[in-house]
Design a protein around this motif. Structure first.
Motif, PDB file in Angstrom:
ATOM      1  N   VAL A   1      58.197  15.333  96.751  1.00  0.00           N
ATOM      2  CA  VAL A   1      57.704  15.140  95.388  1.00  0.00           C
ATOM      3  C   VAL A   1      56.454  15.994  95.159  1.00  0.00           C
ATOM      4  O   VAL A   1      55.663  16.195  96.078  1.00  0.00           O
ATOM      5  CB  VAL A   1      57.391  13.641  95.133  1.00  0.00           C
ATOM      6  N   TRP A   2      56.327  16.510  93.937  1.00  0.00           N
ATOM      7  CA  TRP A   2      55.192  17.354  93.590  1.00  0.00           C
ATOM      8  C   TRP A   2      54.579  16.876  92.277  1.00  0.00           C
ATOM      9  O   TRP A   2      55.265  16.282  91.444  1.00  0.00           O
ATOM     10  CB  TRP A   2      55.643  18.796  93.363  1.00  0.00           C
ATOM     11  N   ASP A   3      53.315  17.196  92.122  1.00  0.00           N
ATOM     12  CA  ASP A   3      52.618  16.955  90.851  1.00  0.00           C
ATOM     13  C   ASP A   3      52.520  18.309  90.139  1.00  0.00           C
ATOM     14  O   ASP A   3      51.607  19.090  90.402  1.00  0.00           O
ATOM     15  CB  ASP A   3      51.228  16.363  91.142  1.00  0.00           C
ATOM     16  N   VAL A   4      53.479  18.575  89.269  1.00  0.00           N
ATOM     17  CA  VAL A   4      53.565  19.865  88.594  1.00  0.00           C
ATOM     18  C   VAL A   4      53.121  19.684  87.137  1.00  0.00           C
ATOM     19  O   VAL A   4      53.493  18.687  86.501  1.00  0.00           O
ATOM     20  CB  VAL A   4      55.028  20.389  88.620  1.00  0.00           C
ATOM     21  N   PRO A   5      52.316  20.602  86.607  1.00  0.00           N
ATOM     22  CA  PRO A   5      51.926  20.463  85.197  1.00  0.00           C
ATOM     23  C   PRO A   5      53.169  20.325  84.302  1.00  0.00           C
ATOM     24  O   PRO A   5      54.175  20.993  84.525  1.00  0.00           O
ATOM     25  CB  PRO A   5      51.190  21.773  84.900  1.00  0.00           C
ATOM     26  N   ASP A   6      53.065  19.457  83.304  1.00  0.00           N
ATOM     27  CA  ASP A   6      54.225  19.136  82.486  1.00  0.00           C
ATOM     28  C   ASP A   6      54.850  20.362  81.825  1.00  0.00           C
ATOM     29  O   ASP A   6      56.058  20.417  81.639  1.00  0.00           O
ATOM     30  CB  ASP A   6      53.837  18.108  81.407  1.00  0.00           C
ATOM     31  N   ASP A   7      54.017  21.341  81.476  1.00  0.00           N
ATOM     32  CA  ASP A   7      54.576  22.501  80.770  1.00  0.00           C
ATOM     33  C   ASP A   7      55.293  23.464  81.716  1.00  0.00           C
ATOM     34  O   ASP A   7      55.939  24.398  81.264  1.00  0.00           O
ATOM     35  CB  ASP A   7      53.496  23.229  79.954  1.00  0.00           C
ATOM     36  N   LEU A   8      55.185  23.246  83.023  1.00  0.00           N
ATOM     37  CA  LEU A   8      55.847  24.133  83.989  1.00  0.00           C
ATOM     38  C   LEU A   8      56.999  23.464  84.724  1.00  0.00           C
ATOM     39  O   LEU A   8      57.773  24.116  85.423  1.00  0.00           O
ATOM     40  CB  LEU A   8      54.829  24.627  85.033  1.00  0.00           C
ATOM     41  N   VAL A   9      57.120  22.135  84.579  1.00  0.00           N
ATOM     42  CA  VAL A   9      58.035  21.406  85.461  1.00  0.00           C
ATOM     43  C   VAL A   9      59.495  21.794  85.213  1.00  0.00           C
ATOM     44  O   VAL A   9      60.297  21.880  86.149  1.00  0.00           O
ATOM     45  CB  VAL A   9      57.794  19.880  85.356  1.00  0.00           C
ATOM     46  N   GLN A  10      59.830  22.094  83.982  1.00  0.00           N
ATOM     47  CA  GLN A  10      61.207  22.492  83.655  1.00  0.00           C
ATOM     48  C   GLN A  10      61.588  23.782  84.402  1.00  0.00           C
ATOM     49  O   GLN A  10      62.619  23.839  85.086  1.00  0.00           O
ATOM     50  CB  GLN A  10      61.315  22.699  82.142  1.00  0.00           C
ATOM     51  N   THR A  11      60.767  24.786  84.275  1.00  0.00           N
ATOM     52  CA  THR A  11      61.050  26.082  84.902  1.00  0.00           C
ATOM     53  C   THR A  11      61.110  25.965  86.413  1.00  0.00           C
ATOM     54  O   THR A  11      62.037  26.458  87.068  1.00  0.00           O
ATOM     55  CB  THR A  11      59.931  27.086  84.520  1.00  0.00           C
ATOM     56  N   ILE A  12      60.116  25.289  86.976  1.00  0.00           N
ATOM     57  CA  ILE A  12      60.063  25.193  88.442  1.00  0.00           C
ATOM     58  C   ILE A  12      61.176  24.292  88.957  1.00  0.00           C
ATOM     59  O   ILE A  12      61.786  24.576  89.988  1.00  0.00           O
ATOM     60  CB  ILE A  12      58.671  24.703  88.893  1.00  0.00           C
ATOM     61  N   GLY A  13      61.474  23.217  88.239  1.00  0.00           N
ATOM     62  CA  GLY A  13      62.554  22.320  88.664  1.00  0.00           C
ATOM     63  C   GLY A  13      63.893  23.028  88.686  1.00  0.00           C
ATOM     64  O   GLY A  13      64.683  22.867  89.619  1.00  0.00           O
ATOM     65  N   GLN A  14      64.164  23.841  87.684  1.00  0.00           N
ATOM     66  CA  GLN A  14      65.425  24.581  87.654  1.00  0.00           C
ATOM     67  C   GLN A  14      65.502  25.567  88.814  1.00  0.00           C
ATOM     68  O   GLN A  14      66.554  25.754  89.414  1.00  0.00           O
ATOM     69  CB  GLN A  14      65.597  25.294  86.311  1.00  0.00           C
ATOM     70  N   ARG A  15      64.366  26.199  89.106  1.00  0.00           N
ATOM     71  CA  ARG A  15      64.351  27.151  90.216  1.00  0.00           C
ATOM     72  C   ARG A  15      64.592  26.413  91.550  1.00  0.00           C
ATOM     73  O   ARG A  15      65.376  26.849  92.382  1.00  0.00           O
ATOM     74  CB  ARG A  15      62.991  27.865  90.251  1.00  0.00           C
TER      75      ARG A  15
END
Lengths: 147, 166
Positions: free
Chosen positions: B73-87
């Motif tokens: 699990v990671w704490d990713v900024p909300d505006d980046l989580v979509q891009t990073i999650g897909q990757r």
């Protein structure tokens, strides 16, 4: 498992034909006969390598609900709390994990409202806070593993 | 989305597994009074609509030698989580990847990946690779190996889903 079994598992995890003779179609792609493929699938199911051969459904589209929830359970109470949680038929699986939140379980119910009720029941029975973490976005669901 | 009674009957009939016979869709149709063509059309539509998320073999991880699993699990900024999650979801050892809510202050993480491997060393190597290659290294994370599995079976509520895929 031999190399042919591995090829079958790797190929058919991704998908299975929906056609009039799906085993024949899948067998052709694998260089097998239909009979060979069916026999091997029967054996893989019997050996417990495959849990099943069929569809995974989207619970929400069928009106149901699923969530992931966690508890922080004091060590000495762990077994007793696990028994209380697992006694609920809505608990699909439950893992002990290395963290202060040390018990993680999936709740699956026929209706979204029922999730809240199960959580309230578990909180009342255990006197612990249930951390409910339903998915917001699904980026990937594969469950495929190369063998 | 609405799913008709006939479709529900069809889904219930195949949820335990497809018959291992030459013409499994005709066999299913015979059981519930539909033609083979109707079964095939309905199943294709259910896949297209996403009611059936996956249609194929479901393996038992442990029996195939995948003895370790970690929820990372990671704490990713909300505006980046979509891009990073897909990757992150494109890596073969990532079997599930979801965004979930933080539960502050206790739980600061919003990106969840399930990672399976043959042993913990392999899983740790995979996590290191994921962190290094996707930019996830920049964010606070935690690795929760499973210590014990208490219960694993489909919840009994008529139609089974992937219990792992909450």
């Amino acid at each position: 498992m031999d190399t042919v079994d591995r090829r079958i598992v790797n190929a058919l995890q991704g998908g299975f034909p929906i056609s009039e003779c799906p085993y024949e179609d899948a067998a052709r792609d694998l260089g097998l006969t239909q009979g060979e493929l069916i026999e091997r699938l029967k054996r893989l199911c019997a050996d417990g390598v495959l849990s099943r051969f069929g569809p995974l459904y989207d619970a929400e589209q069928l009106g149901g609900a699923v969530t992931l929830a966690a508890l922080s359970v004091p060590g000495e109470r762990f077994e007793a709390v696990a028994d209380l949680v697992n006694a609920h038929p809505e608990i699909a699986h439950n893992y002990a994990r290395d963290h202060a939140l040390n018990m993680w379980f999936v709740i699956a119910t026929e209706t979204p409202e029922r999730i809240r009720q199960v959580i309230e029941d578990i909180e009342a029975e255990t006197s612990l806070t249930v951390y409910n973490m339903p998915k917001i976005n699904e980026f990937y669901i594969g469950l495929n593993l190369a063998v | 989305m609405w799913v008709s009674e006939t479709d529900r009957e069809l889904l219930a009939e195949i949820e335990g597994g497809l018959p291992l016979v030459r013409d499994p869709y005709a066999e299913i149709g015979r059981r519930i009074g539909l033609s083979e063509a109707d079964v095939i059309d309905r199943l294709r539509a259910l896949v297209d609509r996403g009611v059936i998320k996956r249609f194929g073999l479901v393996v038992r991880h442990r029996e195939l030698g995948y003895l370790a699993n970690a929820m990372v699990v990671w704490d990713v900024p909300d505006d980046l989580v979509q891009t990073i999650g897909q990757r992150a979801g494109t890596y073969p050892f990532v079997t599930l990847c979801y965004r979930r809510p933080r539960r502050l202050p206790r739980w600061p993480y919003n990106l969840f990946c399930m990672i399976h491997g043959r042993d913990r060393i392999t899983v740790r190597e995979q996590i290191a690779r994921l962190n290094a290659e996707t930019g996830l290294d920049d964010y606070d994370h935690a690795v929760l190996f499973s210590r014990r599995r208490f219960k694993q079976c489909g919840a009994q509520y008529g139609i089974r889903t992937a219990p792992e895929a909450a």
